[in-house]
Design a protein around this motif. Sequence first.
Motif, mmCIF file in Angstrom:
data_model
loop_
_atom_site.group_PDB
_atom_site.id
_atom_site.type_symbol
_atom_site.label_atom_id
_atom_site.label_comp_id
_atom_site.label_asym_id
_atom_site.label_seq_id
_atom_site.Cartn_x
_atom_site.Cartn_y
_atom_site.Cartn_z
ATOM 1 N N GLY A 26 109.182 -6.663 3.031
ATOM 2 C CA GLY A 26 110.042 -5.545 3.420
ATOM 3 C C GLY A 26 109.957 -4.396 2.429
ATOM 4 N N LEU A 27 109.966 -4.722 1.141
ATOM 5 C CA LEU A 27 109.834 -3.690 0.099
ATOM 6 C C LEU A 27 108.466 -3.020 0.150
ATOM 7 C CD1 LEU A 27 111.494 -5.560 -2.907
ATOM 8 C CD2 LEU A 27 112.289 -3.397 -1.930
ATOM 9 N N ALA A 28 107.428 -3.836 0.298
ATOM 10 C CA ALA A 28 106.070 -3.301 0.292
ATOM 11 C C ALA A 28 105.764 -2.472 1.537
ATOM 12 C CB ALA A 28 105.065 -4.443 0.169
ATOM 13 N N LEU A 29 106.479 -2.748 2.629
ATOM 14 C CA LEU A 29 106.247 -1.996 3.872
ATOM 15 C C LEU A 29 106.658 -0.532 3.752
ATOM 16 C CD1 LEU A 29 107.406 -4.422 6.733
ATOM 17 C CD2 LEU A 29 105.188 -3.294 6.575
ATOM 18 N N ILE A 30 107.723 -0.277 3.015
ATOM 19 C CA ILE A 30 108.347 1.058 3.045
ATOM 20 C C ILE A 30 107.379 2.189 2.702
ATOM 21 C CG2 ILE A 30 110.160 2.509 2.047
ATOM 22 C CD1 ILE A 30 111.863 -0.078 1.817
ATOM 23 N N PRO A 31 106.725 2.189 1.536
ATOM 24 C CA PRO A 31 105.859 3.331 1.226
ATOM 25 C C PRO A 31 104.644 3.430 2.141
ATOM 26 C CG PRO A 31 105.625 1.611 -0.436
ATOM 27 C CD PRO A 31 106.781 1.221 0.428
ATOM 28 N N GLU A 32 104.074 2.281 2.532
ATOM 29 C CA GLU A 32 102.902 2.320 3.413
ATOM 30 C C GLU A 32 103.260 2.886 4.776
ATOM 31 O OE1 GLU A 32 99.462 -0.085 3.607
ATOM 32 O OE2 GLU A 32 100.468 -1.643 2.459
ATOM 33 N N ALA A 171 105.979 -13.711 -7.552
ATOM 34 C CA ALA A 171 105.609 -12.776 -8.615
ATOM 35 C C ALA A 171 105.729 -11.311 -8.177
ATOM 36 C CB ALA A 171 104.193 -13.082 -9.098
ATOM 37 N N PRO A 172 105.359 -10.949 -6.933
ATOM 38 C CA PRO A 172 105.517 -9.535 -6.533
ATOM 39 C C PRO A 172 106.962 -9.047 -6.633
ATOM 40 C CG PRO A 172 104.083 -10.671 -4.990
ATOM 41 C CD PRO A 172 104.663 -11.723 -5.880
ATOM 42 N N LEU A 173 107.914 -9.910 -6.238
ATOM 43 C CA LEU A 173 109.318 -9.509 -6.311
ATOM 44 C C LEU A 173 109.744 -9.321 -7.766
ATOM 45 C CD1 LEU A 173 111.958 -8.948 -4.853
ATOM 46 C CD2 LEU A 173 112.448 -11.404 -4.892
ATOM 47 N N VAL A 174 109.309 -10.228 -8.636
ATOM 48 C CA VAL A 174 109.627 -10.114 -10.069
ATOM 49 C C VAL A 174 109.053 -8.809 -10.619
ATOM 50 C CG1 VAL A 174 109.234 -11.111 -12.350
ATOM 51 C CG2 VAL A 174 109.737 -12.603 -10.403
ATOM 52 N N SER A 175 107.821 -8.520 -10.266
ATOM 53 C CA SER A 175 107.162 -7.308 -10.762
ATOM 54 C C SER A 175 107.902 -6.053 -10.312
ATOM 55 C CB SER A 175 105.713 -7.274 -10.260
ATOM 56 O OG SER A 175 105.065 -6.104 -10.688
ATOM 57 N N ALA A 322 104.784 -0.038 -9.161
ATOM 58 C CA ALA A 322 105.075 -1.448 -8.895
ATOM 59 C C ALA A 322 104.432 -1.897 -7.588
ATOM 60 C CB ALA A 322 106.590 -1.666 -8.845
ATOM 61 N N LEU A 323 104.536 -1.066 -6.561
ATOM 62 C CA LEU A 323 103.968 -1.422 -5.263
ATOM 63 C C LEU A 323 102.449 -1.313 -5.284
ATOM 64 C CD1 LEU A 323 106.622 0.367 -3.055
ATOM 65 C CD2 LEU A 323 106.425 -2.070 -3.497
ATOM 66 N N VAL A 324 101.921 -0.344 -6.030
ATOM 67 C CA VAL A 324 100.468 -0.217 -6.163
ATOM 68 C C VAL A 324 99.905 -1.462 -6.847
ATOM 69 C CG1 VAL A 324 98.608 1.053 -7.311
ATOM 70 C CG2 VAL A 324 100.440 2.308 -6.153
ATOM 71 N N ALA A 325 100.583 -1.958 -7.868
ATOM 72 C CA ALA A 325 100.134 -3.171 -8.562
ATOM 73 C C ALA A 325 100.058 -4.348 -7.589
ATOM 74 C CB ALA A 325 101.077 -3.488 -9.718
ATOM 75 N N VAL A 326 101.072 -4.476 -6.728
ATOM 76 C CA VAL A 326 101.080 -5.563 -5.735
ATOM 77 C C VAL A 326 99.886 -5.430 -4.794
ATOM 78 C CG1 VAL A 326 102.315 -6.566 -3.771
ATOM 79 C CG2 VAL A 326 103.577 -5.900 -5.831
ATOM 80 N N MET A 327 99.625 -4.208 -4.301
ATOM 81 C CA MET A 327 98.537 -3.997 -3.354
ATOM 82 C C MET A 327 97.168 -4.193 -4.006
ATOM 83 S SD MET A 327 100.255 -3.673 -0.697
ATOM 84 C CE MET A 327 98.871 -3.484 0.419
ATOM 85 N N VAL A 328 97.036 -3.806 -5.277
ATOM 86 C CA VAL A 328 95.767 -4.032 -5.981
ATOM 87 C C VAL A 328 95.499 -5.529 -6.103
ATOM 88 C CG1 VAL A 328 94.598 -3.841 -8.220
ATOM 89 C CG2 VAL A 328 95.742 -1.853 -7.244
ATOM 90 N N MET A 329 96.545 -6.290 -6.406
ATOM 91 C CA MET A 329 96.390 -7.739 -6.488
ATOM 92 C C MET A 329 96.025 -8.320 -5.122
ATOM 93 S SD MET A 329 96.261 -10.286 -8.443
ATOM 94 C CE MET A 329 96.904 -9.547 -9.951
ATOM 95 N N VAL A 330 96.601 -7.761 -4.061
ATOM 96 C CA VAL A 330 96.259 -8.194 -2.704
ATOM 97 C C VAL A 330 94.774 -7.948 -2.440
ATOM 98 C CG1 VAL A 330 96.593 -7.688 -0.247
ATOM 99 C CG2 VAL A 330 98.561 -7.945 -1.741
ATOM 100 N N CYS A 331 94.255 -6.804 -2.902
ATOM 101 C CA CYS A 331 92.831 -6.493 -2.731
ATOM 102 C C CYS A 331 91.953 -7.584 -3.338
ATOM 103 C CB CYS A 331 92.479 -5.162 -3.397
ATOM 104 S SG CYS A 331 93.312 -3.754 -2.699
#
Length: 487
Positions: A26-32, A171-175, A322-331
């Motif tokens: 839900g958090l990661a959806l918002i900016p995208e 970990a994404p939520l913690v980050s 914070a969200l960019v870090a999550v998406m980079v890890m997803v990559c």
Amino acid sequence: MPGSRRPSWLSPKVLRTEVLAGLVVGLALIPEVISFSVIAGVDPAIGLFASFTMAVTIAVVGGRPAMISAATGAVALVIGPLNREHGFGYLVAAVILAGVFQIVLGALGVAKLMRFVPRSVMVGFVNSLAILIFMAQVPEMHDVPWAVYPLLAAGLALLVFFPKVGTVVPAPLVSIVVLTVITVAAGIAVPTVGDKGELPSSLPVPGLPDVPYTLETLKIVAPYAFAMALVGLMESLMTAKLVDDITDTRSDKTRESVGQGIANIVTGFFGGMGGCAMIGQTMINVRVSGARTRLSTFLAGAFLMVLCVVFGPVVSDIPMAALVAVMVMVCFATFDWHSVAPSTLRRMPAGEITVMVITVACVVTTSDLAVGVVVGSVTAMVVFAKRVAHQAEVTSVTDPDGSRVVYSVTGELFFAASNDLVGRFDYATDPDKVVIDLSAAHIWDASSVAALDAVEAKYAQRGKTVEIISLNEPSARIHQTLSGQLR
């Protein structure tokens, strides 16, 4: 009750995983979603509403548990021109009609076409997806305050090392929480979610699209709706297949196709921009957070609205780093590194590598996953046809007395192989009786029958007879049906 089976998500461990995964997504959806709304030319609230209704609806009617559907860039690219040229009402009408098309296509069995997507295309799809996700993060790392970079590094460090400490909280939520607390407490001025656009302050209200209900409107809307239906289904089915592989489970692709249609119809009536499966968010949900049930999908949509409507000011303070870090890890988690390892490339046939590279190149060039999958699949078919065509062999044996020649045809006879078949016979010097033995061959199409007819005709012109023997049952059937009817 005896014999009753409790849903898996009711167990405390699974429930915790699903709830936290839904919150992270839900958090990661918002900016995208806000950025996709900009692509479509609509207010950010429209994209966020669409993501809420898509996720909640598909959680109930979809075929692939734990897959996330929301407003996507691919759909935004398709319907954006319609919104700019004709207005928002037409966009909403297109979303509803696209949903109808998806239900029809699902009922007709379009999902079965997924078996024709080869592995090399699937690998190319996954790798190009990882590249696209990373490319989408590059603007967030360019021409930004210097503080973004240490925050990004800290976020990546948390994502890598926190799972070694514990897995109770993703970990994404913690980050996201840690970096938000640091930036707010220290008053660090960096780009935040709030800079992407204003979050909605109320829930969506259902209604009908504001368009004239005429045949002219249908003519304007239908092409965009059909394109959206195809792109949405392709991305959704490819994503479902990927999740099947990751979780080692099977899902109902026909139900998923129909479910996507229902979700888009619901979204359209709530004034949303439509959508389909989101590969990046699905990877966060399944691979990074470990979610496996429909609950995480439902909660991703529910949390999205709660975060926007109730906690809008707090969410607006989340640093984009914070969200960019999550998406980079997803990559990095999404990319199939084994597929590009030197040892793999040395063993892989050149045709397979070519298909994978072409798929990646098409997707990265066009930013359209559907284009890459179609071009890659067509390329794979051409490579396969070329390979199989060369396996068709013709050998001949002439009787000792010279009265008869027997040609033995071996391999698969279809259009690619049949084009060369006519030139493999010695019409001028062969004896008057010619036998063509097809016991080791198989006739697949009309081109092969036409080629055999042409061989017979060439011998007949020289007063020679041809006998075709030993056809298997399917080959005999197609030859009997079409022979002599193709000229």
